[in-house]
Design an enzyme around this catalytic site. Structure first.
Site, PDB file in Angstrom:
ATOM      1  N   GLU A 161       0.809  -1.217   0.000  1.00 27.78           N
ATOM      2  CA  GLU A 161       0.000   0.000   0.000  1.00 27.78           C
ATOM      3  C   GLU A 161       0.843   1.268   0.000  1.00 27.78           C
ATOM      4  O   GLU A 161       0.526   2.223  -0.695  1.00 27.78           O
ATOM      5  CB  GLU A 161      -0.938   0.022   1.220  1.00 27.78           C
ATOM      6  CG  GLU A 161      -2.042  -1.028   1.208  1.00 27.78           C
ATOM      7  CD  GLU A 161      -3.130  -0.746   0.166  1.00 27.78           C
ATOM      8  OE1 GLU A 161      -2.955   0.158  -0.668  1.00 27.78           O
ATOM      9  OE2 GLU A 161      -4.148  -1.451   0.187  1.00 27.78           O
TER      10      GLU A 161
HETATM   11  C1  BLG Z   1     -10.447   0.447  -1.387  1.00 26.12           C
HETATM   12  C2  BLG Z   1     -11.146   0.418  -0.045  1.00 26.12           C
HETATM   13  C3  BLG Z   1     -12.398  -0.400  -0.114  1.00 26.12           C
HETATM   14  C4  BLG Z   1     -13.266   0.070  -1.259  1.00 26.12           C
HETATM   15  C5  BLG Z   1     -12.461   0.044  -2.541  1.00 26.12           C
HETATM   16  O1  BLG Z   1     -11.322   0.893  -2.377  1.00 26.12           O
HETATM   17  O2  BLG Z   1      -9.359   1.304  -1.313  1.00 26.12           O
HETATM   18  N1  BLG Z   1     -10.252  -0.166   0.908  1.00 26.12           N
HETATM   19  C6  BLG Z   1      -9.793   0.486   1.952  1.00 26.12           C
HETATM   20  O3  BLG Z   1     -10.119   1.592   2.244  1.00 26.12           O
HETATM   21  C7  BLG Z   1      -8.832  -0.237   2.810  1.00 26.12           C
HETATM   22  O4  BLG Z   1     -13.098  -0.265   1.091  1.00 26.12           O
HETATM   23  O5  BLG Z   1     -14.365  -0.813  -1.363  1.00 26.12           O
HETATM   24  S1  BLG Z   1     -15.868  -0.317  -1.109  1.00 26.12           S
HETATM   25  O6  BLG Z   1     -15.906   0.386   0.146  1.00 26.12           O
HETATM   26  O7  BLG Z   1     -16.655  -1.539  -1.077  1.00 26.12           O
HETATM   27  O8  BLG Z   1     -16.171   0.529  -2.244  1.00 26.12           O
HETATM   28  C8  BLG Z   1     -13.234   0.474  -3.758  1.00 26.12           C
HETATM   29  O9  BLG Z   1     -13.673   1.757  -3.649  1.00 26.12           O
HETATM   30  C9  BLG Z   1      -7.022   1.141  -1.337  1.00 26.12           C
HETATM   31  C10 BLG Z   1      -8.276   0.967  -2.112  1.00 26.12           C
HETATM   32  C11 BLG Z   1      -8.123   1.837  -3.302  1.00 26.12           C
HETATM   33  C12 BLG Z   1      -6.680   1.837  -3.571  1.00 26.12           C
HETATM   34  N2  BLG Z   1      -5.982   1.437  -2.333  1.00 26.12           N
HETATM   35  C13 BLG Z   1      -6.618  -0.044  -0.538  1.00 26.12           C
HETATM   36  O10 BLG Z   1      -6.165  -1.078  -1.357  1.00 26.12           O
HETATM   37  C14 BLG Z   1      -6.132   3.163  -4.031  1.00 26.12           C
HETATM   38  O11 BLG Z   1      -5.452   3.819  -3.311  1.00 26.12           O
HETATM   39  N3  BLG Z   1      -6.488   3.547  -5.256  1.00 26.12           N
HETATM   40  C15 BLG Z   1      -6.047   4.804  -5.852  1.00 26.12           C
HETATM   41  C16 BLG Z   1      -4.760   4.620  -6.606  1.00 26.12           C
HETATM   42  S2  BLG Z   1      -4.403   6.029  -7.551  1.00 26.12           S
HETATM   43  O12 BLG Z   1      -4.664   7.203  -6.780  1.00 26.12           O
HETATM   44  O13 BLG Z   1      -5.209   5.995  -8.728  1.00 26.12           O
HETATM   45  O14 BLG Z   1      -3.000   5.911  -7.817  1.00 26.12           O
END
Ligand code: BLG
Length: 489
Positions: free
Chosen positions: A317
């Site tokens: 992460e």
């Molecule tokens: C996750 C959330 C989930 C959520 C999904 O996104 O975050 N997890 C956490 O907060 C730990 O709860 O599911 S939902 O609530 O059912 O919708 C989907 O929205 C986090 C993810 C997103 C990802 N990392 C943990 O793995 C992230 O940071 N994405 C952005 C990347 S960037 O900005 O485009 O580079």
């Protein structure tokens, strides 16, 4: 009792009655000693000698593991016998024990089937091609061919194929010097190069691929020789019965993909992480993890999780950086969204302890909520996927799998469907629509890789001796971490 021993018994009774003459003429066949394979089957036990190293055999979170172990375990299962593993102190010890009268029947120890070993052992078909590589320390002059070796402090394993190769090279380069050590394993040699204690060593390409992540400074100078083959071995004077059985097994493992899967699992760290990723992980393992290790441990314990899984998630992460922030505003060491943070009672996402606590609570909840018919270890991989993409999108991917005739409870099947969530053709048919499922597949794959690595460096058998004796390259783990300056919850 086997048919053969029953036959001998009956024959023996008959002999008592009929005399010596008949012994010589009638039942001579029954006294032919059983072959090694027959003995193994009769005893119901296959005794195998190996080495304790990440590329061969070690203890992990679930017990015994390692490439050689996994493969030889399948062989024993095929034979229908119990597997008994012994580990050798060093290569000399291994060959000595293999050749002793009551020694193990088979060696599965990542051994090169070199010509110098033919007098000590009979080798099986090859199961892995490896190249001997000259290893040097980044920042020192790169050796590029064998003429660069004289004048360097070189240490290799005593009795290894590398020692043989250097001895052969010495005939052309009389000024070449090298030491053979029987007190070390490959990881120690790599550590010595990494720390600058010696100039060069030689290891096989598979060993380097396995260990690169722990030694950020080691680099390949050049390949000393052509690729050679690794083989299992029986003692030199042994009959060929067991070896023939091994060969049939290895040929089958090659054809049905078993070997390929094991290679990917054990030697694929660098393939998956890339060289830069592997060096970076090794650096962060020393510099950053000690600050958070205790928190991972206590929060994982509270949720009934393996702390190494939680630590692996934290690395994926944020590279263990509490102030990480994504473009989309997801924040902190465990990258919680605002919604998730709120639901988990996290007030300050940039506080490492709170973030780890929230992440642990969230993944534990997901694991609990997954359908009961998803079993471990897939259950953990599904939970990781949902942590990243959300449970709703994961559900869509499972439905796609079902529609394709795949098994929605197997990670191997569902991971094939996840990238489809980013293609209109497919996501237009799903309930929750577009999602970057391909990223989720990488997310899970990387975490599994970090988890494997953390498992190796914290394996129970090294825990007590790691710092004091073996000084594996990652002594930061299991050392008392520096005092944390984390705000209490
Ligand atoms: C996750 C959330 C989930 C959520 C999904 O996104 O975050 N997890 C956490 O907060 C730990 O709860 O599911 S939902 O609530 O059912 O919708 C989907 O929205 C986090 C993810 C997103 C990802 N990392 C943990 O793995 C992230 O940071 N994405 C952005 C990347 S960037 O900005 O485009 O580079």
């Amino acid at each position: 009792m086997s048919v053969q021993s029953m036959f001998r018994l009956r024959c023996g009774q008959w002999l008592l009655a009929t005399g010596l003459l008949l012994l010589l003429s009638g039942c001579g066949d029954a006294d032919v000693p059983p072959t090694t394979l027959e003995r193994v089957k009769e005893d119901g036990v296959l005794r195998v000698i190996t080495r304790n190293s990440p590329a061969t055999y070690f203890q992990d979170r679930n017990g015994e593991t390692g490439f050689e172990y996994e493969l030889v375990k399948r062989f024993a299962e095929d034979l229908g016998v119990e597997l008994q593993i012994e580990t050798a102190e060093n290569l000399d010890d291994l060959f000595r024990r293999l050749n002793s009268p009551n020694g193990p029947q088979l060696s599965a120890a990542g051994l090169v089937a070199s010509s110098g070993r033919q007098s000590q052992a009979l080798f099986s078909h090859a199961y892995l091609e490896v190249t001997p590589q000259v290893i040097y320390r980044n920042g020192t002059p790169r050796p590029s061919n064998s003429r660069d070796l004289p004048g360097k402090h070189i240490v290799v394993l005593k009795g290894s194929s590398h020692a043989e190769q250097l001895a052969a090279l010495q005939l052309q380069l009389p000024e070449l010097r090298y030491e053979e050590s029987d007190a070390v394993e490959v990881v120690d040699l790599l550590r010595m190069v990494d720390e600058g204690a010696i100039d060069l060593t030689l290891v096989d390409s598979n060993e380097l691929a396995m260990n690169q992540v722990y030694f950020p400074n080691v680099r390949v100078g050049f390949d000393l020789d052509e690729a050679t083959s690794l083989g299992w071995a029986v003692a030199a004077g042994e009959d060929r019965s067991l070896l023939d059985e091994v060969n049939t097994f290895l040929d089958k493992a090659q054809q049905n993909g078993t070997l390929q899967r094991l290679k990917e699992r054990y030697y694929g760290h660098v393939d998956v992480l890339g060289y830069v990723g592997a060096y970076t992980f090794a650096k962060h393992l020393q510099a950053r993890l000690p600050r958070y290790e205790k928190t991972f441990q206590s929060e994982a314990k509270n949720q009934g999780l393996d702390w190494r899984l939680l630590a692996a998630m934290g690395y994926q992460e944020s590279l263990w950086q509490p102030d990480a922030t994504s473009k989309t505003g997801v924040r902190g060491l465990m990258m919680l969204t605002q919604n998730t943070a709120q639901a988990m009672g996290v007030v300050n996402r940039l506080d490492a302890r709170q973030s780890i606590r929230g992440g642990a609570k969230y993944i534990a909840l997901i694991k609990q909520d997954l359908p009961a018919d998803i079993s471990e270890p897939d259950r953990t991989w599904f939970a990781l996927a949902a942590y990243n993409i959300g449970i709703a999108h994961l559900g869509d991917a499972r439905k796609l799998a079902k529609a394709e005739g795949l098994n929605p409870n197997l990670w191997l099947d569902v991971k094939k469907m996840l990238p489809r969530l980013a293609q209109k053709k497919w996501y237009s048919k799903t309930r929750y629509g577009y999602a970057r499922g391909g990223e989720t597949v990488h997310f899970v794959q990387n975490i599994r890789r970090y988890y494997d690595i953390l498992t190796w460096v914290t394996q129970p058998q090294l825990e007590d001796q790691q710092v004091a004796d073996r000084q594996l390259h990652v002594p930061a783990i299991n050392k008392t971490p520096p005092k944390e300056t984390l705000a209490p919850l």
